[in-house]
Write a protein that holds these residues in place. Structure first.
Motif, mmCIF file in Angstrom:
data_model
loop_
_atom_site.group_PDB
_atom_site.id
_atom_site.type_symbol
_atom_site.label_atom_id
_atom_site.label_comp_id
_atom_site.label_asym_id
_atom_site.label_seq_id
_atom_site.Cartn_x
_atom_site.Cartn_y
_atom_site.Cartn_z
ATOM 1 N N GLU A 28 32.542 42.233 52.924
ATOM 2 C CA GLU A 28 31.698 41.154 53.450
ATOM 3 C C GLU A 28 32.178 39.851 52.828
ATOM 4 O OE1 GLU A 28 29.050 39.420 55.812
ATOM 5 O OE2 GLU A 28 29.325 41.593 55.791
ATOM 6 N N LEU A 29 32.662 38.938 53.646
ATOM 7 C CA LEU A 29 33.255 37.709 53.133
ATOM 8 C C LEU A 29 32.239 36.574 53.085
ATOM 9 C CD1 LEU A 29 36.610 37.799 55.133
ATOM 10 C CD2 LEU A 29 36.254 38.400 52.740
ATOM 11 N N ASP A 30 31.962 36.090 51.865
ATOM 12 C CA ASP A 30 31.162 34.882 51.734
ATOM 13 C C ASP A 30 31.965 33.873 50.916
ATOM 14 O OD1 ASP A 30 30.813 35.383 48.965
ATOM 15 O OD2 ASP A 30 28.975 36.508 49.343
ATOM 16 N N SER A 31 31.391 32.710 50.657
ATOM 17 C CA SER A 31 32.127 31.634 49.971
ATOM 18 C C SER A 31 32.719 32.053 48.642
ATOM 19 C CB SER A 31 31.200 30.439 49.732
ATOM 20 O OG SER A 31 30.772 29.928 50.951
ATOM 21 N N SER A 32 32.040 32.947 47.940
ATOM 22 C CA SER A 32 32.499 33.318 46.600
ATOM 23 C C SER A 32 33.343 34.584 46.574
ATOM 24 C CB SER A 32 31.291 33.488 45.668
ATOM 25 O OG SER A 32 30.470 34.535 46.150
ATOM 26 N N THR A 33 33.673 35.150 47.741
ATOM 27 C CA THR A 33 34.488 36.363 47.776
ATOM 28 C C THR A 33 35.897 36.069 47.253
ATOM 29 O OG1 THR A 33 33.306 37.183 49.722
ATOM 30 C CG2 THR A 33 35.447 38.174 49.262
ATOM 31 N N PRO A 34 36.325 36.766 46.193
ATOM 32 C CA PRO A 34 37.694 36.575 45.697
ATOM 33 C C PRO A 34 38.706 37.074 46.733
ATOM 34 C CG PRO A 34 36.364 37.813 44.117
ATOM 35 C CD PRO A 34 35.589 37.732 45.388
ATOM 36 N N LEU A 35 39.801 36.340 46.865
ATOM 37 C CA LEU A 35 40.834 36.763 47.810
ATOM 38 C C LEU A 35 41.852 37.692 47.159
ATOM 39 C CD1 LEU A 35 41.432 33.433 49.763
ATOM 40 C CD2 LEU A 35 39.912 35.340 50.333
ATOM 41 N N PHE A 36 41.973 37.646 45.828
ATOM 42 C CA PHE A 36 42.945 38.497 45.137
ATOM 43 C C PHE A 36 42.277 39.607 44.350
ATOM 44 C CE2 PHE A 36 45.477 34.733 45.977
ATOM 45 C CZ PHE A 36 46.607 35.310 46.535
ATOM 46 N N ASN A 37 41.861 39.330 43.148
ATOM 47 C CA ASN A 37 41.303 40.370 42.274
ATOM 48 C C ASN A 37 39.888 40.704 42.698
ATOM 49 O OD1 ASN A 37 43.678 40.261 40.762
ATOM 50 N ND2 ASN A 37 42.893 38.576 39.543
ATOM 51 N N GLY A 38 39.727 41.889 43.289
ATOM 52 C CA GLY A 38 38.429 42.226 43.874
ATOM 53 C C GLY A 38 38.368 41.600 45.255
ATOM 54 N N GLY A 39 37.228 41.620 45.864
ATOM 55 C CA GLY A 39 37.119 41.014 47.199
ATOM 56 C C GLY A 39 38.134 41.603 48.159
ATOM 57 N N LEU A 40 38.957 40.732 48.731
ATOM 58 C CA LEU A 40 39.980 41.198 49.673
ATOM 59 C C LEU A 40 41.144 41.892 48.985
ATOM 60 C CD1 LEU A 40 40.522 38.433 52.387
ATOM 61 C CD2 LEU A 40 39.516 40.692 52.653
ATOM 62 N N SER A 41 41.367 41.590 47.706
ATOM 63 C CA SER A 41 42.493 42.157 46.945
ATOM 64 C C SER A 41 43.831 41.953 47.656
ATOM 65 C CB SER A 41 42.270 43.641 46.670
ATOM 66 O OG SER A 41 41.144 43.816 45.845
ATOM 67 N N LEU A 42 44.086 40.717 48.094
ATOM 68 C CA LEU A 42 45.352 40.414 48.758
ATOM 69 C C LEU A 42 46.510 40.519 47.777
ATOM 70 C CD1 LEU A 42 44.506 37.207 50.843
ATOM 71 C CD2 LEU A 42 44.483 39.584 51.599
ATOM 72 N N ASN A 43 47.653 40.926 48.289
ATOM 73 C CA ASN A 43 48.872 40.843 47.499
ATOM 74 C C ASN A 43 49.643 39.608 47.986
ATOM 75 O OD1 ASN A 43 50.463 41.553 49.799
ATOM 76 N ND2 ASN A 43 50.173 43.716 49.350
ATOM 77 N N SER A 44 50.771 39.319 47.371
ATOM 78 C CA SER A 44 51.490 38.086 47.714
ATOM 79 C C SER A 44 51.976 38.087 49.171
ATOM 80 C CB SER A 44 52.654 37.851 46.753
ATOM 81 O OG SER A 44 53.524 38.961 46.745
ATOM 82 N N THR A 45 52.388 39.225 49.676
ATOM 83 C CA THR A 45 52.824 39.306 51.068
ATOM 84 C C THR A 45 51.662 39.020 52.020
ATOM 85 O OG1 THR A 45 54.486 40.943 50.462
ATOM 86 C CG2 THR A 45 53.910 40.796 52.797
ATOM 87 N N GLN A 46 50.499 39.582 51.709
ATOM 88 C CA GLN A 46 49.324 39.340 52.550
ATOM 89 C C GLN A 46 48.868 37.883 52.471
ATOM 90 O OE1 GLN A 46 47.101 42.478 50.678
ATOM 91 N NE2 GLN A 46 47.136 43.716 52.544
ATOM 92 N N MET A 47 49.048 37.248 51.308
ATOM 93 C CA MET A 47 48.707 35.833 51.199
ATOM 94 C C MET A 47 49.593 35.003 52.123
ATOM 95 S SD MET A 47 48.765 33.227 47.989
ATOM 96 C CE MET A 47 50.055 32.098 48.421
#
Length: 93
Positions: A28-47
């Motif tokens: 669930e994405l809200d303003s405070s959702t981390p994009l890397f550590n936790g949250g979406l847990s994006l890696n550099s390729t996904q970024m």
């Protein structure tokens, strides 16, 4: 008449972009959702994928110096950056 988007509208746009390029994400994405550590847990390729997707969506190009962990820390920080960039796009020269 100005075409200024609010941070909330940009967050909504980003949620749509993220759901298109990462259809399996169940966070669930809200303003405070981390994009890397936790949250979406994006890696550099996904970024990179995400960056290219919203650059295409908004027809803008991010300068390399804007690709910082601070700007991409949360959905809100990314939306705030985009709000500033989009505001610059519609401001009279």
């Amino acid at each position: 008449m100005e075409n200024r988007k609010t941070q909330q509208a940009i967050e909504d746009d980003l949620r749509g972009v993220i759901s298109e390029i990462f259809p399996g994400q169940l966070v669930e994405l809200d303003s405070s959702t981390p994009l890397f550590n936790g949250g979406l847990s994006l890696n550099s390729t996904q970024m990179i994928e995400l960056t290219l997707a919203f650059e295409t969506f908004y027809d803008i190009e991010l300068e390399p110096e804007l690709l910082t962990t601070e700007n991409f820390a949360t959905l809100g920080s990314l939306a705030a950056l985009l709000e500033e960039l989009l505001e610059d796009e519609v401001s009279p020269v």
